[in-house]
Structure formats: structure tokens, C-alpha cells
Enzyme design. Structure first.
Site, PDB file in Angstrom:
ATOM      1  N   ARG A 164       0.834  -1.217   0.000  1.00  0.00           N
ATOM      2  CA  ARG A 164       0.000   0.000   0.000  1.00  0.00           C
ATOM      3  C   ARG A 164       0.864   1.260   0.000  1.00  0.00           C
ATOM      4  NH1 ARG A 164      -2.792  -3.891  -0.458  1.00  0.00           N
ATOM      5  NH2 ARG A 164      -4.613  -4.464   0.786  1.00  0.00           N
ATOM      6  N   SER A 237     -10.433   0.931   3.882  1.00  0.00           N
ATOM      7  CA  SER A 237      -9.644   0.719   5.109  1.00  0.00           C
ATOM      8  C   SER A 237      -9.044   2.042   5.554  1.00  0.00           C
ATOM      9  CB  SER A 237      -8.507  -0.257   4.851  1.00  0.00           C
ATOM     10  OG  SER A 237      -9.007  -1.450   4.334  1.00  0.00           O
ATOM     11  N   GLU A 333      -4.210   5.050   6.267  1.00  0.00           N
ATOM     12  CA  GLU A 333      -4.025   4.779   4.828  1.00  0.00           C
ATOM     13  C   GLU A 333      -4.393   5.963   3.930  1.00  0.00           C
ATOM     14  OE1 GLU A 333      -4.956   0.790   3.023  1.00  0.00           O
ATOM     15  OE2 GLU A 333      -6.232   2.040   1.771  1.00  0.00           O
TER      16      GLU A 333
HETATM   17  P1  FAD Z   1      -7.909   9.801  -4.855  1.00  0.00           P
HETATM   18  O1  FAD Z   1      -8.568   9.508  -3.553  1.00  0.00           O
HETATM   19  O2  FAD Z   1      -8.516  10.848  -5.713  1.00  0.00           O
HETATM   20  O3  FAD Z   1      -6.375  10.147  -4.595  1.00  0.00           O
HETATM   21  C1  FAD Z   1      -5.615   9.321  -3.730  1.00  0.00           C
HETATM   22  C2  FAD Z   1      -4.172   9.863  -3.711  1.00  0.00           C
HETATM   23  O4  FAD Z   1      -3.571   9.678  -4.992  1.00  0.00           O
HETATM   24  C3  FAD Z   1      -4.098  11.365  -3.441  1.00  0.00           C
HETATM   25  O5  FAD Z   1      -2.935  11.605  -2.697  1.00  0.00           O
HETATM   26  C4  FAD Z   1      -3.987  11.985  -4.827  1.00  0.00           C
HETATM   27  O6  FAD Z   1      -3.318  13.225  -4.826  1.00  0.00           O
HETATM   28  C5  FAD Z   1      -3.177  10.929  -5.552  1.00  0.00           C
HETATM   29  N1  FAD Z   1      -3.510  10.863  -6.991  1.00  0.00           N
HETATM   30  C6  FAD Z   1      -4.716  10.584  -7.537  1.00  0.00           C
HETATM   31  N2  FAD Z   1      -4.632  10.564  -8.879  1.00  0.00           N
HETATM   32  C7  FAD Z   1      -3.339  10.851  -9.181  1.00  0.00           C
HETATM   33  C8  FAD Z   1      -2.625  11.003 -10.410  1.00  0.00           C
HETATM   34  N3  FAD Z   1      -3.218  10.837 -11.593  1.00  0.00           N
HETATM   35  N4  FAD Z   1      -1.313  11.332 -10.349  1.00  0.00           N
HETATM   36  C9  FAD Z   1      -0.690  11.506  -9.145  1.00  0.00           C
HETATM   37  N5  FAD Z   1      -1.317  11.376  -7.957  1.00  0.00           N
HETATM   38  C10 FAD Z   1      -2.621  11.049  -7.980  1.00  0.00           C
HETATM   39  N6  FAD Z   1      -7.593   0.464  -1.862  1.00  0.00           N
HETATM   40  C11 FAD Z   1      -6.897  -0.678  -2.041  1.00  0.00           C
HETATM   41  O7  FAD Z   1      -5.675  -0.640  -2.267  1.00  0.00           O
HETATM   42  N7  FAD Z   1      -7.503  -1.886  -1.987  1.00  0.00           N
HETATM   43  C12 FAD Z   1      -8.824  -2.025  -1.758  1.00  0.00           C
HETATM   44  O8  FAD Z   1      -9.337  -3.130  -1.739  1.00  0.00           O
HETATM   45  C13 FAD Z   1      -9.583  -0.842  -1.541  1.00  0.00           C
HETATM   46  N8  FAD Z   1     -10.893  -0.915  -1.259  1.00  0.00           N
HETATM   47  C14 FAD Z   1     -11.603   0.231  -1.052  1.00  0.00           C
HETATM   48  C15 FAD Z   1     -12.977   0.123  -0.764  1.00  0.00           C
HETATM   49  C16 FAD Z   1     -13.740   1.255  -0.578  1.00  0.00           C
HETATM   50  C17 FAD Z   1     -15.219   1.117  -0.269  1.00  0.00           C
HETATM   51  C18 FAD Z   1     -13.142   2.532  -0.693  1.00  0.00           C
HETATM   52  C19 FAD Z   1     -13.982   3.768  -0.538  1.00  0.00           C
HETATM   53  C20 FAD Z   1     -11.784   2.653  -0.947  1.00  0.00           C
HETATM   54  C21 FAD Z   1     -10.997   1.497  -1.121  1.00  0.00           C
HETATM   55  N9  FAD Z   1      -9.627   1.554  -1.393  1.00  0.00           N
HETATM   56  C22 FAD Z   1      -8.910   0.409  -1.611  1.00  0.00           C
HETATM   57  C23 FAD Z   1      -8.952   2.858  -1.464  1.00  0.00           C
HETATM   58  C24 FAD Z   1      -9.065   3.524  -2.877  1.00  0.00           C
HETATM   59  O9  FAD Z   1     -10.087   2.955  -3.604  1.00  0.00           O
HETATM   60  C25 FAD Z   1      -7.765   3.399  -3.673  1.00  0.00           C
HETATM   61  O10 FAD Z   1      -6.688   3.943  -2.963  1.00  0.00           O
HETATM   62  C26 FAD Z   1      -7.872   4.094  -5.041  1.00  0.00           C
HETATM   63  O11 FAD Z   1      -6.741   3.790  -5.816  1.00  0.00           O
HETATM   64  C27 FAD Z   1      -8.017   5.603  -4.924  1.00  0.00           C
HETATM   65  O12 FAD Z   1      -8.340   6.110  -6.192  1.00  0.00           O
HETATM   66  P2  FAD Z   1      -8.907   7.573  -6.383  1.00  0.00           P
HETATM   67  O13 FAD Z   1      -8.928   7.863  -7.850  1.00  0.00           O
HETATM   68  O14 FAD Z   1     -10.165   7.726  -5.676  1.00  0.00           O
HETATM   69  O15 FAD Z   1      -7.753   8.430  -5.682  1.00  0.00           O
HETATM   70  P1  NAP Z   2     -10.343 -10.247   5.301  1.00  0.00           P
HETATM   71  O1  NAP Z   2     -10.496 -11.232   4.175  1.00  0.00           O
HETATM   72  O2  NAP Z   2     -11.342 -10.264   6.409  1.00  0.00           O
HETATM   73  O3  NAP Z   2      -8.881 -10.402   5.920  1.00  0.00           O
HETATM   74  C1  NAP Z   2      -8.420  -9.547   6.964  1.00  0.00           C
HETATM   75  C2  NAP Z   2      -7.006  -9.159   6.657  1.00  0.00           C
HETATM   76  O4  NAP Z   2      -6.193 -10.306   6.703  1.00  0.00           O
HETATM   77  C3  NAP Z   2      -6.919  -8.591   5.271  1.00  0.00           C
HETATM   78  O5  NAP Z   2      -6.790  -7.228   5.413  1.00  0.00           O
HETATM   79  C4  NAP Z   2      -5.760  -9.287   4.607  1.00  0.00           C
HETATM   80  O6  NAP Z   2      -4.635  -8.454   4.426  1.00  0.00           O
HETATM   81  C5  NAP Z   2      -5.349 -10.373   5.571  1.00  0.00           C
HETATM   82  N1  NAP Z   2      -5.497 -11.693   4.910  1.00  0.00           N
HETATM   83  C6  NAP Z   2      -6.613 -12.430   4.755  1.00  0.00           C
HETATM   84  N2  NAP Z   2      -6.336 -13.598   4.151  1.00  0.00           N
HETATM   85  C7  NAP Z   2      -5.011 -13.604   3.918  1.00  0.00           C
HETATM   86  C8  NAP Z   2      -4.119 -14.528   3.305  1.00  0.00           C
HETATM   87  N3  NAP Z   2      -4.538 -15.720   2.846  1.00  0.00           N
HETATM   88  N4  NAP Z   2      -2.816 -14.199   3.216  1.00  0.00           N
HETATM   89  C9  NAP Z   2      -2.372 -13.019   3.673  1.00  0.00           C
HETATM   90  N5  NAP Z   2      -3.174 -12.100   4.260  1.00  0.00           N
HETATM   91  C10 NAP Z   2      -4.474 -12.389   4.387  1.00  0.00           C
HETATM   92  O7  NAP Z   2     -10.252  -8.772   4.693  1.00  0.00           O
HETATM   93  P2  NAP Z   2     -11.367  -7.803   4.134  1.00  0.00           P
HETATM   94  O8  NAP Z   2     -11.432  -6.613   4.978  1.00  0.00           O
HETATM   95  O9  NAP Z   2     -12.618  -8.566   3.834  1.00  0.00           O
HETATM   96  O10 NAP Z   2     -10.720  -7.341   2.755  1.00  0.00           O
HETATM   97  C11 NAP Z   2     -10.516  -8.266   1.723  1.00  0.00           C
HETATM   98  C12 NAP Z   2      -9.415  -7.744   0.796  1.00  0.00           C
HETATM   99  O11 NAP Z   2      -9.812  -6.495   0.245  1.00  0.00           O
HETATM  100  C13 NAP Z   2      -8.097  -7.506   1.523  1.00  0.00           C
HETATM  101  O12 NAP Z   2      -7.059  -7.867   0.671  1.00  0.00           O
HETATM  102  C14 NAP Z   2      -8.092  -6.028   1.781  1.00  0.00           C
HETATM  103  O13 NAP Z   2      -6.789  -5.477   1.790  1.00  0.00           O
HETATM  104  C15 NAP Z   2      -8.883  -5.481   0.600  1.00  0.00           C
HETATM  105  N6  NAP Z   2      -9.566  -4.241   0.990  1.00  0.00           N
HETATM  106  C16 NAP Z   2      -8.827  -3.108   1.060  1.00  0.00           C
HETATM  107  C17 NAP Z   2      -9.408  -1.908   1.399  1.00  0.00           C
HETATM  108  C18 NAP Z   2      -8.607  -0.629   1.402  1.00  0.00           C
HETATM  109  O14 NAP Z   2      -9.196   0.428   1.469  1.00  0.00           O
HETATM  110  N7  NAP Z   2      -7.313  -0.687   1.339  1.00  0.00           N
HETATM  111  C19 NAP Z   2     -10.768  -1.872   1.692  1.00  0.00           C
HETATM  112  C20 NAP Z   2     -11.472  -3.040   1.648  1.00  0.00           C
HETATM  113  C21 NAP Z   2     -10.873  -4.237   1.288  1.00  0.00           C
HETATM  114  P3  NAP Z   2      -4.397  -7.539   3.122  1.00  0.00           P
HETATM  115  O15 NAP Z   2      -5.183  -6.322   3.414  1.00  0.00           O
HETATM  116  O16 NAP Z   2      -2.954  -7.312   3.147  1.00  0.00           O
HETATM  117  O17 NAP Z   2      -4.848  -8.265   1.930  1.00  0.00           O
END
Ligand code: FAD
Ligand code: NAP
Length: 346
Positions: A164, A237, A333
Site C-alpha cells: 500500500r 480501510s 491509509e
Molecule cells: P484519490 O482519492 O482521488 O487520490 C488518492 C491519492 O492519490 C491522493 O494523494 C492523490 O493526490 C493521488 N492521486 C490521484 N490521482 C493521481 C494522479 N493521476 N497522479 C498523481 N497522484 C494522484 N484500496 C486498495 O488498495 N484496496 C482495496 O481493496 C480498496 N478498497 C476500497 C474500498 C472502498 C469502499 C473505498 C472507498 C476505498 C478502497 N480503497 C482500496 C482505497 C481507494 O479505492 C484506492 O486507494 C484508489 O486507488 C483511490 O483512487 P482515487 O482515484 O479515488 O484516488
Molecule cells: P479479510 O479477508 O477479512 O482479511 C483480513 C485481513 O487479513 C486482510 O486485510 C488481509 O490483508 C489479511 N489476509 C486475509 N487472508 C489472507 C491470506 N490468505 N494471506 C495473507 N493475508 C491475508 O479482509 P477484508 O477486509 O474482507 O478485505 C478483503 C481484501 O480487500 C483484503 O485484501 C483487503 O486489503 C482489501 N480491501 C482493502 C481496502 C482498502 O481500502 N485498502 C478496503 C477493503 C478491502 P491484506 O489487506 O494485506 O490483503
């Protein structure tokens, strides 16, 4: 490119916080980005580059220019028989890209289905879910360098992808405006079901194991647990899963036998931050319009007219309680704007 003044960002951040941009513009190509950079230079303004606002916390009005990347489009730029390389505009919606790739028979990002946001933001935090990260399919990206106003091409090593995290959140934060992302995808229908929940869900849905069914299972799992930002404001998250040394994990496991932990790089383990937060009693807590989601304690929410300051204060209390109980430090995050001495660069 049209530059608007005093523009509301409420619809442009998934928390739905009210904040306005002193100046706002949409960039449809790298020339627009260069024009925007000249504008902020001339007026000595701060710049926030925005995608779909799903990973930011807007605490107050933004005094400078907010530039939204709005260039979409996908083109195939390389074909190596078993794989293709595609070039995607930064403003393209990520999940639409996933769906398009599945329709074409291009595989590798199905585990990343339904992640909100734009393609241009995907490298910023090296988006990841269900055992796949952007870096696994990343080829290169094209960005405007704010220092030189030139378009540069960066490869995977340049981007310093980590959990991340990337160059764009670290030492070069704010320097590169990403305009296109190039991905290399497989044409072989191999699947990654390292996260057991996917295979279980596919079986439950009565589907055959294919990239398409992986996508369907991921969508189903996500929809069942995560609040839809269209209904309840959130940024996914709110904290990263902390990575700790194996020795600390062993100590914690003695004290907390149910600790949810996964092996990471050798010598280190990743803890499920959601579990830590839940153990501290925060799951489902609501204070006025701010709260912790009832189905996933890692997600902080704005039920309507909550304030970003209250959300950050709640996050701080959650952090403190996890620190006290588990001696583990949670790291936020999403990125907080405007950057200030109170909310400095993470
Ligand atoms: P923004 O929120 O608009 O920007 C995020 C950052 O990136 C800011 O710092 C911005 O300045 C920068 N940025 C944006 N665009 C550019 C560009 N073109 N050039 C340079 N910098 C830029 N993330 C995960 O990794 N895994 C997940 O599973 C995940 N699940 C999510 C679930 C939900 C319900 C929500 C709401 C969010 C989740 N996220 C997750 C977080 C988010 O979706 C990601 O981080 C996504 O990539 C953000 O995209 P955005 O276009 O909305 O970025
Ligand atoms: P989950 O399946 O309940 O698992 C909880 C956490 O344990 C996850 O965050 C995941 O880490 C870790 N995990 C689960 N199984 C694993 C495996 N086999 N090996 C290694 N790590 C494991 O998680 P959840 O909340 O429902 O989310 C599911 C996936 O979507 C995750 O990968 C999570 O990162 C992603 N997600 C991300 C965001 C965001 O905003 N970043 C939001 C929603 C969901 P990791 O997070 O490292 O995968």
C-alpha cells in the site's frame, strides 16, 4: 482548460466531506496538466491532484488548485502472444477497466474487482486486495514531472512499490502527475485463489473456477462487507495492516491466542488491523454522524453530515487504544488534505 473558482468538492470525495477548492480544473491530457502546473507556479499555489477522491480526507477548504484527472480510454499497445500490454488514461475508472479486461480475455486484475477510484491513483498506493497488487501487472507509467514540466516514463523499479505504498506516497509525494498507466496482462485464464475466501465463495455461488468467477466472488464478498460510498461515506480501510517482527507476533500470540496474523516477508508478519480494532471494542461504534462500520472495523464512516476533524479525532483514539492494548502502531491509509503542520506528509 477551464479553471473554475470556489468549487465544492463534496461530490468529489467518497467521505462526502464539505470542502471547496479555491481553483478547480479537469485535465484531459498531459498538455492540460502542464498548463495547470504553469498556473500554480505563476500564482504560487498549492496543488492537489484528484482522481475519484476515494482515498483522501478533506479537512478544510483547499487554498490552491485541485486538478482532477479526467482522461479515460484504453488501448492495446503490445501483444506478445500470451500477454498484452494496455495503455490506460489516468481518469479511467478502475473497476470499468477490470470489466473491460475480462470481456477481452485479459487476466490478472480480477482479484482487484470493485476497488473504487481511478487508474491514475492505482500506482499511488499500489492498490491491492485478495492477494494481488497493482505491481504484479504493472509495466510502466507516464507522468508529468512537476519540477521539469516534462513527460517522463517510470518503470516498476522507479515506482518503488511496497505494501500500500510507492514513490508517490513517499519521497516524491506531489512531484509526478500520472497521466497514463501501462499494464501487462495474461491471456491465459489462470486464477489466484491464495486468499481462501475466494474459492469458498465461488463454490457457494455454484460457479466454475475462472477469472470471471473470481471477479464475481470478489464483488460478492466486497458488497457483503463494505459500505457503498454512494450510501455511507467512507474511504475503505482507514488503517494499513501493521507489519511486525515474528518475535513480537509470537509474544502477542501467547497473550492473545486468537490473534489474526499472516506471514509476510521472511521474519515479519502482517496483523489484521480490523481484528485489533474490533478487540478494542470499536466495531459498530457511532458518535453522531461519524463511526466505525458495523461489519468491518477497519472502515471509518461518515453517516451524513459528520466532520473530518471528528473522524480524525476518533481515528486517533482508536490508534491509542490499539497501541495500549497490543503495543502495535497503526498507520493511516488515506491522505489528509490540505497538508498542514497538524496533518503533515505521512
Ligand atoms: P484519490 O482519492 O482521488 O487520490 C488518492 C491519492 O492519490 C491522493 O494523494 C492523490 O493526490 C493521488 N492521486 C490521484 N490521482 C493521481 C494522479 N493521476 N497522479 C498523481 N497522484 C494522484 N484500496 C486498495 O488498495 N484496496 C482495496 O481493496 C480498496 N478498497 C476500497 C474500498 C472502498 C469502499 C473505498 C472507498 C476505498 C478502497 N480503497 C482500496 C482505497 C481507494 O479505492 C484506492 O486507494 C484508489 O486507488 C483511490 O483512487 P482515487 O482515484 O479515488 O484516488
Ligand atoms: P479479510 O479477508 O477479512 O482479511 C483480513 C485481513 O487479513 C486482510 O486485510 C488481509 O490483508 C489479511 N489476509 C486475509 N487472508 C489472507 C491470506 N490468505 N494471506 C495473507 N493475508 C491475508 O479482509 P477484508 O477486509 O474482507 O478485505 C478483503 C481484501 O480487500 C483484503 O485484501 C483487503 O486489503 C482489501 N480491501 C482493502 C481496502 C482498502 O481500502 N485498502 C478496503 C477493503 C478491502 P491484506 O489487506 O494485506 O490483503
Amino acid at each position: 482548460m477551464q479553471i473554475l473558482e470556489n468549487y465544492s468538492l463534496r461530490e468529489l470525495n467518497t467521505f462526502g466531506f464539505e470542502a471547496s477548492a479555491r481553483y478547480f480544473a479537469e485535465a484531459h491530457c498531459s498538455a492540460d496538466v502542464v498548463e495547470a502546473l504553469r498556473f500554480v507556479r505563476a500564482l504560487d499555489l498549492s496543488l492537489l491532484v484528484l482522481g475519484e477522491g476515494s482515498n483522501v480526507v478533506l479537512v478544510s477548504d483547499l487554498p490552491g488548485l485541485v486538478l482532477k484527472l479526467a482522461n479515460s480510454g484504453i488501448e492495446v499497445v503490445g501483444d506478445a502472444g500470451n500477454s498484452v500490454t494496455i495503455r490506460v488514461g489516468a481518469g479511467q475508472n478502475w473497476h470499468e477497466l477490470v470489466r473491460w479486461c475480462l470481456d477481452q480475455g485479459y487476466f490478472g486484475i480480477e482479484n482487484l474487482s470493485l476497488i473504487p477510484g481511478s487508474v491514475g491513483a492505482a500506482p499511488v498506493q499500489n492498490i491491492g486486495a485478495y492477494g494481488v497488487e497493482l505491481k504484479d501487472v504493472f509495466h510502466s507509467l507516464e507522468a508529468v514531472d512537476r519540477e521539469t514540466l516534462e513527460v517522463v516514463t517510470l518503470n516498476g523499479d522507479d515506482c518503488q512499490f511496497a505494501y500500500r505504498d510507492s514513490l508517490f506516497k513517499g519521497e516524491a509525494r506531489g512531484r509526478y502527475i500520472i497521466c497514463h498507466v501501462n499494464l501487462t496482462l495474461s491471456m491465459l485464464p489462470e486464477v489466484n485463489t491464495r486468499y481462501g475466501a475466494i474459492a469458498v465463495e465461488i463454490e457457494r455461488l455454484g460457479l466454475v473456477l475462472t477469472p470471471q468467477s473470481v471477479s464475481a466472488a470478489v464483488c460478492q464478498l466486497r458488497s457483503s462487507k463494505l459500505p457503498d460510498p454512494a450510501e455511507i461515506g467512507n474511504a475503505g480501510s482507514f488503517f494499513k495492516n501493521p507489519v511486525i517482527e515474528d518475535a513480537q507476533r509470537a509474544e502477542l500470540q501467547q497473550q492473545f491466542p486468537d490473534l489474526v496474523a499472516y506471514s509476510d516477508v521472511p521474519g515479519y508478519s502482517k496483523l489484521a488491523a480490523g481484528w485489533l480494532i474490533e478487540q478494542c471494542g470499536w466495531k459498530g461504534v457511532r458518535e453522531a454522524d461519524i463511526g466505525v462500520h458495523a461489519k468491518q472495523a477497519l472502515v471509518l464512516v461518515n453517516y451524513g453530515v459528520g466532520q473530518a476533524e471528528d473522524l480524525l479525532a476518533l481515528a486517533e483514539r482508536i490508534k491509542e487504544s490499539v497501541q495500549q492494548r497490543f503495543a502495535v502502531t497503526l498507520e493511516m491509509e488515506p491522505t489528509i488534505y490540505p497538508v498542514s503542520p497538524v496533518y503533515p506528509t505521512p
